[in-house]
Design a protein around this motif. Structure first.
Motif, PDB file in Angstrom:
ATOM      1  N   LYS A   1     -16.349 -27.938   7.701  1.00 50.77           N
ATOM      2  CA  LYS A   1     -15.448 -28.233   6.597  1.00 50.77           C
ATOM      3  C   LYS A   1     -14.035 -28.311   7.146  1.00 50.77           C
ATOM      4  CE  LYS A   1     -18.321 -25.983   3.183  1.00 50.77           C
ATOM      5  NZ  LYS A   1     -18.393 -25.081   2.058  1.00 50.77           N
ATOM      6  N   ASN A   2     -13.280 -29.254   6.649  1.00 49.83           N
ATOM      7  CA  ASN A   2     -11.884 -29.412   7.076  1.00 49.83           C
ATOM      8  C   ASN A   2     -11.772 -29.535   8.585  1.00 49.83           C
ATOM      9  OD1 ASN A   2     -10.988 -29.153   4.402  1.00 49.83           O
ATOM     10  ND2 ASN A   2     -11.052 -26.935   4.556  1.00 49.83           N
TER      11      ASN A   2
ATOM     12  N   ASP B   1      -3.072 -23.099   9.279  1.00 47.72           N
ATOM     13  CA  ASP B   1      -3.443 -23.705   7.996  1.00 47.72           C
ATOM     14  C   ASP B   1      -4.904 -24.128   7.991  1.00 47.72           C
ATOM     15  OD1 ASP B   1      -0.930 -23.355   6.898  1.00 47.72           O
ATOM     16  OD2 ASP B   1      -0.230 -25.351   7.489  1.00 47.72           O
ATOM     17  N   GLU B   2      -5.378 -24.691   9.085  1.00 50.46           N
ATOM     18  CA  GLU B   2      -6.780 -25.103   9.164  1.00 50.46           C
ATOM     19  C   GLU B   2      -7.703 -23.895   9.077  1.00 50.46           C
ATOM     20  OE1 GLU B   2      -7.076 -29.025  11.880  1.00 50.46           O
ATOM     21  OE2 GLU B   2      -6.191 -27.273  12.851  1.00 50.46           O
TER      22      GLU B   2
ATOM     23  N   ARG C   1      -7.030 -21.002   7.668  1.00 55.90           N
ATOM     24  CA  ARG C   1      -6.941 -20.472   6.305  1.00 55.90           C
ATOM     25  C   ARG C   1      -7.799 -21.298   5.350  1.00 55.90           C
ATOM     26  NH1 ARG C   1      -1.841 -20.919   5.817  1.00 55.90           N
ATOM     27  NH2 ARG C   1      -1.441 -19.042   6.985  1.00 55.90           N
ATOM     28  N   ARG C   2      -7.736 -22.632   5.457  1.00 58.12           N
ATOM     29  CA  ARG C   2      -8.545 -23.495   4.588  1.00 58.12           C
ATOM     30  C   ARG C   2     -10.034 -23.274   4.850  1.00 58.12           C
ATOM     31  NH1 ARG C   2      -4.442 -27.267   5.757  1.00 58.12           N
ATOM     32  NH2 ARG C   2      -5.726 -28.185   7.391  1.00 58.12           N
ATOM     33  N   THR C   3     -10.412 -23.114   6.098  1.00 55.64           N
ATOM     34  CA  THR C   3     -11.818 -22.896   6.428  1.00 55.64           C
ATOM     35  C   THR C   3     -12.298 -21.570   5.864  1.00 55.64           C
ATOM     36  OG1 THR C   3     -11.622 -24.232   8.428  1.00 55.64           O
ATOM     37  CG2 THR C   3     -13.488 -22.718   8.310  1.00 55.64           C
TER      38      THR C   3
ATOM     39  N   ASP D   1     -11.028 -19.922   3.366  1.00 54.00           N
ATOM     40  CA  ASP D   1     -11.052 -20.045   1.909  1.00 54.00           C
ATOM     41  C   ASP D   1     -12.287 -20.790   1.422  1.00 54.00           C
ATOM     42  OD1 ASP D   1      -8.668 -18.675   1.735  1.00 54.00           O
ATOM     43  OD2 ASP D   1      -7.440 -20.468   1.390  1.00 54.00           O
ATOM     44  N   SER D   2     -12.730 -21.782   2.189  1.00 53.42           N
ATOM     45  CA  SER D   2     -13.886 -22.571   1.753  1.00 53.42           C
ATOM     46  C   SER D   2     -15.176 -21.755   1.765  1.00 53.42           C
ATOM     47  CB  SER D   2     -14.039 -23.816   2.628  1.00 53.42           C
ATOM     48  OG  SER D   2     -14.479 -23.485   3.922  1.00 53.42           O
TER      49      SER D   2
ATOM     50  N   SER E   1     -15.080 -18.252   1.249  1.00 53.15           N
ATOM     51  CA  SER E   1     -14.787 -16.939   0.670  1.00 53.15           C
ATOM     52  C   SER E   1     -15.668 -16.564  -0.516  1.00 53.15           C
ATOM     53  CB  SER E   1     -13.314 -16.846   0.275  1.00 53.15           C
ATOM     54  OG  SER E   1     -13.031 -17.760  -0.755  1.00 53.15           O
TER      55      SER E   1
END
Length: 93
Positions: A4-5, A26-27, A29-31, A33-34, A36
């Motif tokens: 993802k991402n 940022d990458e 954090r997005r990963t 979060d995806s 979580s």
């Protein structure tokens, strides 16, 4: 885990690389979060699916697993280390 991402491997397949394909904060954090909201079982299913796919692509092998293990083990609690040991054995089999 599904990529993802941009996935965990970037374009070069090397988690520890620096340069264009290195993950930035940022990458990461997005990963995180995806994933979580996922249960532990769902996370494990994703982990094993992505590990199998990465092995097929030649992006993951036992040496890379060992490098990862050795890089994180000192920062884990005894309970986390036991869980990681079990995961590592499963990923290598």
């Amino acid at each position: 885990m599904k990529k993802k991402n941009g996935g965990f491997y970037g374009n070069g397949g090397d988690i520890g690389s620096r340069g264009e394909d290195a993950l930035n904060a940022d990458e990461v954090r997005r990963t995180v979060d995806s994933y979580s909201g996922m249960s532990e079982d769902a996370l494990l299913e994703e982990l094993f699916a992505e590990a199998a796919a990465a092995r097929r692509r030649g992006e993951l092998d036992d040496k890379k697993l060992d490098l990862f293990y050795n890089s994180v083990r000192s920062s884990l609690s005894p309970a986390q280390l036991r869980k990681l040991d079990v995961l590592m054995r499963a990923l290598k089999s």
